[in-house]
Structure formats: structure tokens, C-alpha cells
Design a protein around this motif. Sequence first.
Motif, PDB file in Angstrom:
ATOM      1  N   THR A   4      57.340 -19.872  57.501  1.00 22.73           N
ATOM      2  CA  THR A   4      57.927 -18.315  57.924  1.00 22.73           C
ATOM      3  C   THR A   4      58.191 -17.337  58.781  1.00 22.73           C
ATOM      4  OG1 THR A   4      60.107 -17.472  56.796  1.00 22.73           O
ATOM      5  CG2 THR A   4      58.965 -17.064  55.466  1.00 22.73           C
ATOM      6  N   PRO A   5      58.274 -16.604  59.588  1.00 31.23           N
ATOM      7  CA  PRO A   5      59.227 -17.859  60.124  1.00 31.23           C
ATOM      8  C   PRO A   5      59.403 -18.630  60.617  1.00 31.23           C
ATOM      9  CG  PRO A   5      59.458 -15.606  61.444  1.00 31.23           C
ATOM     10  CD  PRO A   5      58.180 -15.562  60.434  1.00 31.23           C
ATOM     11  N   HIS A  13      73.059 -23.365  59.094  1.00 30.08           N
ATOM     12  CA  HIS A  13      72.696 -22.463  57.781  1.00 30.08           C
ATOM     13  C   HIS A  13      74.012 -21.528  58.727  1.00 30.08           C
ATOM     14  CE1 HIS A  13      70.359 -21.874  61.790  1.00 30.08           C
ATOM     15  NE2 HIS A  13      70.708 -20.073  61.492  1.00 30.08           N
ATOM     16  N   LEU A  14      74.064 -20.175  57.490  1.00 28.05           N
ATOM     17  CA  LEU A  14      74.149 -18.762  57.804  1.00 28.05           C
ATOM     18  C   LEU A  14      73.406 -17.931  58.246  1.00 28.05           C
ATOM     19  CD1 LEU A  14      76.434 -16.585  56.650  1.00 28.05           C
ATOM     20  CD2 LEU A  14      74.913 -16.729  54.202  1.00 28.05           C
ATOM     21  N   ALA A  15      73.884 -16.858  59.358  1.00 25.12           N
ATOM     22  CA  ALA A  15      72.977 -16.094  59.518  1.00 25.12           C
ATOM     23  C   ALA A  15      73.130 -15.004  59.604  1.00 25.12           C
ATOM     24  CB  ALA A  15      72.436 -16.493  61.651  1.00 25.12           C
ATOM     25  N   VAL A  16      72.780 -13.894  59.223  1.00 23.31           N
ATOM     26  CA  VAL A  16      73.218 -12.804  59.031  1.00 23.31           C
ATOM     27  C   VAL A  16      72.981 -11.034  59.587  1.00 23.31           C
ATOM     28  CG1 VAL A  16      72.926 -10.810  56.938  1.00 23.31           C
ATOM     29  CG2 VAL A  16      73.555 -13.302  56.234  1.00 23.31           C
ATOM     30  N   GLY A  17      73.334 -10.865  59.817  1.00 23.91           N
ATOM     31  CA  GLY A  17      73.295  -9.359  61.037  1.00 23.91           C
ATOM     32  C   GLY A  17      72.571  -8.358  60.010  1.00 23.91           C
ATOM     33  N   VAL A  18      71.277  -7.931  60.066  1.00 19.45           N
ATOM     34  CA  VAL A  18      70.713  -7.312  59.253  1.00 19.45           C
ATOM     35  C   VAL A  18      70.702  -5.504  59.614  1.00 19.45           C
ATOM     36  CG1 VAL A  18      69.521  -8.861  57.960  1.00 19.45           C
ATOM     37  CG2 VAL A  18      68.379  -8.100  60.169  1.00 19.45           C
ATOM     38  N   ARG A  19      71.337  -5.062  59.576  1.00 20.61           N
ATOM     39  CA  ARG A  19      71.752  -3.656  60.231  1.00 20.61           C
ATOM     40  C   ARG A  19      70.970  -2.895  59.948  1.00 20.61           C
ATOM     41  NH1 ARG A  19      78.021  -2.914  62.053  1.00 20.61           N
ATOM     42  NH2 ARG A  19      78.391  -5.262  63.172  1.00 20.61           N
ATOM     43  N   ILE A  20      70.678  -2.506  58.358  1.00 23.00           N
ATOM     44  CA  ILE A  20      69.578  -1.266  58.228  1.00 23.00           C
ATOM     45  C   ILE A  20      68.993  -2.731  56.566  1.00 23.00           C
ATOM     46  CG2 ILE A  20      69.638   0.644  56.253  1.00 23.00           C
ATOM     47  CD1 ILE A  20      72.792   0.526  56.287  1.00 23.00           C
ATOM     48  N   PRO A  21      67.938  -3.018  57.477  1.00 29.81           N
ATOM     49  CA  PRO A  21      67.117  -3.705  57.267  1.00 29.81           C
ATOM     50  C   PRO A  21      66.193  -3.819  55.761  1.00 29.81           C
ATOM     51  CG  PRO A  21      66.616  -3.640  58.696  1.00 29.81           C
ATOM     52  CD  PRO A  21      67.814  -2.979  58.838  1.00 29.81           C
ATOM     53  N   GLU A  22      66.091  -2.011  55.629  1.00 28.18           N
ATOM     54  CA  GLU A  22      65.132  -1.523  54.971  1.00 28.18           C
ATOM     55  C   GLU A  22      65.383  -1.783  53.079  1.00 28.18           C
ATOM     56  OE1 GLU A  22      66.167  -0.339  56.994  1.00 28.18           O
ATOM     57  OE2 GLU A  22      64.683   1.390  58.612  1.00 28.18           O
ATOM     58  N   HIS A  68      73.491   0.398  68.045  1.00 35.06           N
ATOM     59  CA  HIS A  68      74.530   1.239  66.830  1.00 35.06           C
ATOM     60  C   HIS A  68      73.753   1.557  65.609  1.00 35.06           C
ATOM     61  CE1 HIS A  68      76.844  -1.468  65.363  1.00 35.06           C
ATOM     62  NE2 HIS A  68      77.019  -2.036  65.888  1.00 35.06           N
ATOM     63  N   THR A  69      72.985   0.135  65.379  1.00 35.14           N
ATOM     64  CA  THR A  69      72.555   0.885  63.530  1.00 35.14           C
ATOM     65  C   THR A  69      71.299   1.253  63.733  1.00 35.14           C
ATOM     66  OG1 THR A  69      71.069  -1.332  64.430  1.00 35.14           O
ATOM     67  CG2 THR A  69      73.155  -2.289  63.877  1.00 35.14           C
ATOM     68  N   GLY A  70      70.629   1.890  65.362  1.00 34.64           N
ATOM     69  CA  GLY A  70      69.295   2.441  64.773  1.00 34.64           C
ATOM     70  C   GLY A  70      67.867   1.613  64.431  1.00 34.64           C
ATOM     71  N   THR A  71      68.752   1.105  64.445  1.00 34.82           N
ATOM     72  CA  THR A  71      67.481  -0.436  64.256  1.00 34.82           C
ATOM     73  C   THR A  71      66.950  -1.224  65.467  1.00 34.82           C
ATOM     74  OG1 THR A  71      67.966  -0.888  62.144  1.00 34.82           O
ATOM     75  CG2 THR A  71      66.809  -2.394  62.645  1.00 34.82           C
ATOM     76  N   SER A  72      64.939  -0.524  65.804  1.00 36.59           N
ATOM     77  CA  SER A  72      65.147  -1.231  66.884  1.00 36.59           C
ATOM     78  C   SER A  72      64.718  -2.699  66.623  1.00 36.59           C
ATOM     79  CB  SER A  72      63.513  -0.337  67.667  1.00 36.59           C
ATOM     80  OG  SER A  72      62.372  -0.608  66.814  1.00 36.59           O
ATOM     81  N   GLU A  78      60.447  -7.424  62.634  1.00 35.10           N
ATOM     82  CA  GLU A  78      58.784  -7.190  61.464  1.00 35.10           C
ATOM     83  C   GLU A  78      59.114  -7.295  60.126  1.00 35.10           C
ATOM     84  OE1 GLU A  78      56.159  -5.131  64.975  1.00 35.10           O
ATOM     85  OE2 GLU A  78      55.925  -4.047  63.171  1.00 35.10           O
ATOM     86  N   LEU A  79      60.170  -5.754  59.765  1.00 30.37           N
ATOM     87  CA  LEU A  79      60.920  -5.468  58.649  1.00 30.37           C
ATOM     88  C   LEU A  79      61.542  -7.166  57.948  1.00 30.37           C
ATOM     89  CD1 LEU A  79      62.414  -2.041  57.949  1.00 30.37           C
ATOM     90  CD2 LEU A  79      60.140  -2.907  57.963  1.00 30.37           C
ATOM     91  N   SER A  80      62.380  -8.008  58.448  1.00 31.09           N
ATOM     92  CA  SER A  80      62.513  -9.209  58.175  1.00 31.09           C
ATOM     93  C   SER A  80      60.967 -10.006  57.801  1.00 31.09           C
ATOM     94  CB  SER A  80      63.417  -9.783  59.047  1.00 31.09           C
ATOM     95  OG  SER A  80      64.362  -9.013  58.879  1.00 31.09           O
ATOM     96  N   VAL A  81      60.086 -10.679  58.624  1.00 32.52           N
ATOM     97  CA  VAL A  81      59.440 -11.791  58.732  1.00 32.52           C
ATOM     98  C   VAL A  81      57.890 -11.129  57.197  1.00 32.52           C
ATOM     99  CG1 VAL A  81      57.320 -12.190  59.688  1.00 32.52           C
ATOM    100  CG2 VAL A  81      58.973 -11.588  61.156  1.00 32.52           C
ATOM    101  N   ALA A  82      58.228  -9.389  57.500  1.00 33.23           N
ATOM    102  CA  ALA A  82      57.235  -9.269  56.270  1.00 33.23           C
ATOM    103  C   ALA A  82      58.012  -9.516  54.925  1.00 33.23           C
ATOM    104  CB  ALA A  82      56.578  -7.575  56.093  1.00 33.23           C
ATOM    105  N   LYS A  83      59.541  -9.392  54.486  1.00 34.76           N
ATOM    106  CA  LYS A  83      60.132  -9.422  53.120  1.00 34.76           C
ATOM    107  C   LYS A  83      60.426 -11.247  53.134  1.00 34.76           C
ATOM    108  CE  LYS A  83      62.049  -6.370  51.017  1.00 34.76           C
ATOM    109  NZ  LYS A  83      61.569  -6.026  50.202  1.00 34.76           N
TER     110      LYS A  83
END
Length: 477
Positions: A4-5, A13-22, A68-72, A78-83
Motif C-alpha cells: 500500500t498504496p 471502490h469508494l474514493a474519499v477526499g481527505v481535506r484535512i488529512p491530519e 482551498h483546503t490549505g493542504t498541498s 505523504e500523510l495518507s501513505v504513512a497512515k
Amino acid sequence: MLRTPLYLGKTPHLAVGVRIPEVFLDGILDGFKDERAAGGVMLSYHRETAPEYVINAPPGAYEITRGHTGTSIRRYIELSVAKAKEKEVAIEVEADHVSVTASATDAVRRITGGRAVTKLSDREVEKVLEYIRDEVREAASTRNIYFFTIDTCELINHAADQATNDEVSALFKDQVGDSGLLNRYLGVDVSLGGLRLKFDQLEVKRIALKLYRSVEVLERIYRIIREEVPWEFGVEIAFDETPNITDPKELFFILRETTERGVPVDFVAPNVGFQKREDYAGSLEELYSRVKVYSGISSLFSVLLSFHSGSGRTPFSMKGPGVHDTIRRATGGLFKYKVSGVYFELLMHLMASHKSSRVRRFFEEIYDEVLAFLEEQVSVRGELYDENLARLLEEHIRLSGNQGRYLVDTPLFRHYSFIALNMRRDGKRFIREGVVQLYEEEPEFKASVDREVRRLTSMLVESLGFTGNAASVRRNI
Ligand SMILES: [Zn+2]
């Protein structure tokens, strides 16, 4: 060990927008895990996320709606992959809506309904393609991007619908002039349920006139991605950001032309009549036959349908009674489904009703800031201004006059509160940072966010019929 990934291929599948991944990733990935589901995590590249140089620029350097999410791009990947590695959940990281748009502000206006048509010059298109290359490069530099949704709806020539027959013939000769193209359609004769797919010459010319530029640039974007991403990835065509429900013949045309140009497509998203953050209000029978036709057409090209704007009227409304079931039946369960706004909406609901006075106080601050910002946008005719915003604001003020302040559930707040994450104070995104801080410092708040995000994700996966799909991932690649 679980890889993974990864590229999910044509796995439904379901795909989800991770606007504030934290804040959202824990619950989303636990929800997938509860359902033994593989899923997508994504952000849209023309609205929700942007390259680091955009996110790190001082306030006012770019439109407020861009990133506009302030998330680059780098950060959500990177946050999604680590989690996902930590929790051992199979995810695909997607670049959603890699789009040609005049500006991110226009893109948002189009979604909220009150937008004017824009026309891009060839030079503007070249500039947008350079920006897209920046986005794709940043995604590729993480080495963890596996899917791209390409959107060139902005280049659809809607005027072709109104042109006279003579104009169509003349303009086709001028602008398209491709006789090979005509031959690809004149022999088509396919029966799909109640629909017979057959083209006459004028029809082909009209559709080509309408969609040719859009298809041409779509191929160019695909080539850019191909150049920047030297590993296997999937492609989706977003054809949903249009003013009208998709004409089946146009869907056929798009898929036929992209095939002709060698773009390998896994999914295609027509406009099926869904509105973002609203339940589906039309007849389920009509939805069923419409989707059945789309599904039949896309299967001619071994492509599956993708449903965008999957968020409903409220976080748990599942797009309205019977809607998921209808699309499941019409597609035989072979589809992909996207949601994004619903998680931020859920967060606002949770903050508004939270017992801790610190959380509730911060919610009130967000609400007041958003309202003040929108009022100002209307009064100075700012970049978000249009008639739709003015109307919703007026309605909101009327409702809160009758029912008191802090109404989270009005159309205005539902459709525009997303902007909170990109609002700045002393250069900082104080609301985005404040939410992350609350989540980290208030264990009870964190627990309720995790629990509800997990419950929502799991409910979506189940309602859409994707439970257990992780087991079939390898077969679909
Ligand atoms: Zn879309």
C-alpha cells in the motif's frame, strides 16, 4: 506484507477526499478496515489542493479557492501513505480533477450553480498545462500516486448545441476537418436497453464540434502524466462538471475518441444529475434507466462508471433513500463513488454540538468568520461573488433572524463553509491550524471525530456494496 498504496485497477471502490488529512485519516482508514475494503484517497487538483508553492505563498497571491483546503499535493499524499502503512489498509492515492479551468474561482462557481460560461484562448490553455505539469511533478515526486482523473469540461463548446445545420457543417470543416472521424460513427448501430445508438452525419459533426477541443487537450494532459510518472497508473475521465445531464451519444463519442488516441481509461464520470451536498431529488426509475444506458455504453469500451458529487444533503443521508441501491442495480455493482465535502460538513456538525466549551467556542468563531467573509464578498463583489451566493446569503440571514444564530445546516453554510480552511490571519491559516490543534489537544473531541468519521466511511462502503472488495484487488489489475 500488504502493498500500500497501490493501483486498484478497475476494482469498484469508494474514493474519499481527505481535506484535512491530519484529522480525517484515522477515521477514514479505520472505516475501510472495518469493511475489509480497499479505497481511494484523493483531493481535487484545481480546487482542493495545489502545489506547495501555491499553499506557501502569502495571502492574496492566488485566488482563495485555489488549494482551498490549505493542504498541498505533497502533504495529502505523504500523510495518507504513512497512515495507510501504519494501519495496513490498501489504498490508491488519486489526483482528482486534474482540470483545465480559467481559474479555480470559476470552477467553484460552476459547482454552486450561478456561473457564466468562460472561453479559454489557446495561450491560456498552454498556461494551464504548465500548471498541470507542476502539479503532476509534485505528485510524482512522492512516488506514491497511482491514479489521475482528467477534466477538460471547461473546453466543451456548448454553443454547438444552438448552431444551425449550415453553421455546424461549415465550422466542422474549419475547426475539426477530420473525415476519418466521421467514418468512426456513421457505421455505429448499437441497441442498449431501450436506446438505439445510431448517428447521422450532422449529429456527428455537431458533437465533434462541441467536444473536439476537450478531447484533444485531454490527450495532452494524459501525455504530460505519462512523461512525469514512469510507473503504472490508472485514468478516469471526468465529464460531470457540465450544466446538463450527459447525452449518451456524447459519452460514446468521448470514449471512442480517447480510445482512438490511445488513452487507457478505467473509469468515466458522466453528469448523472447529482448535485454536490444535496440528496438526489429526481425519480429513481429515471436514474436507473439513465445509469443503465451509461453503463452499457462504457462497457463497450471496458470502462466502468464513476459517480461524483456523492455527498448528500446531510453527512449520513447517503444521497437520499434508494439512490445507492439504484446505481448498484443499474451497474451490476461495477462502479466507483466519490465523496469529499461530507467529511468537513460532519466536522462542523460535531463541533457545533460538542459539549466542551473550547470546541464550541471555536466553532462559533469559524462561523462568524465565514459569515463576515461571505458578506464582504457580496458587498464588494469579490472573487466568490455571484447571484447564487447573494441569494443564499440573503436566505441565510432571514433564517437566522427567525431561528437564532449558528445555523450549520443552511444551504449557504453547507455550500460555502469549505472556504474557512483557507482564511488567513497574520498570514496563517488560523482556522485550519486551530482545528488540527483542537483535535490533537482535546482527547474527547478527537475520539468523537474518529468515531463518527469511521462510522460514516463504513456506512458509505456498505451502502455502496464495496464491503470485502480488498480481497478482489489483485484480480482487477
Ligand atoms: Zn467531479
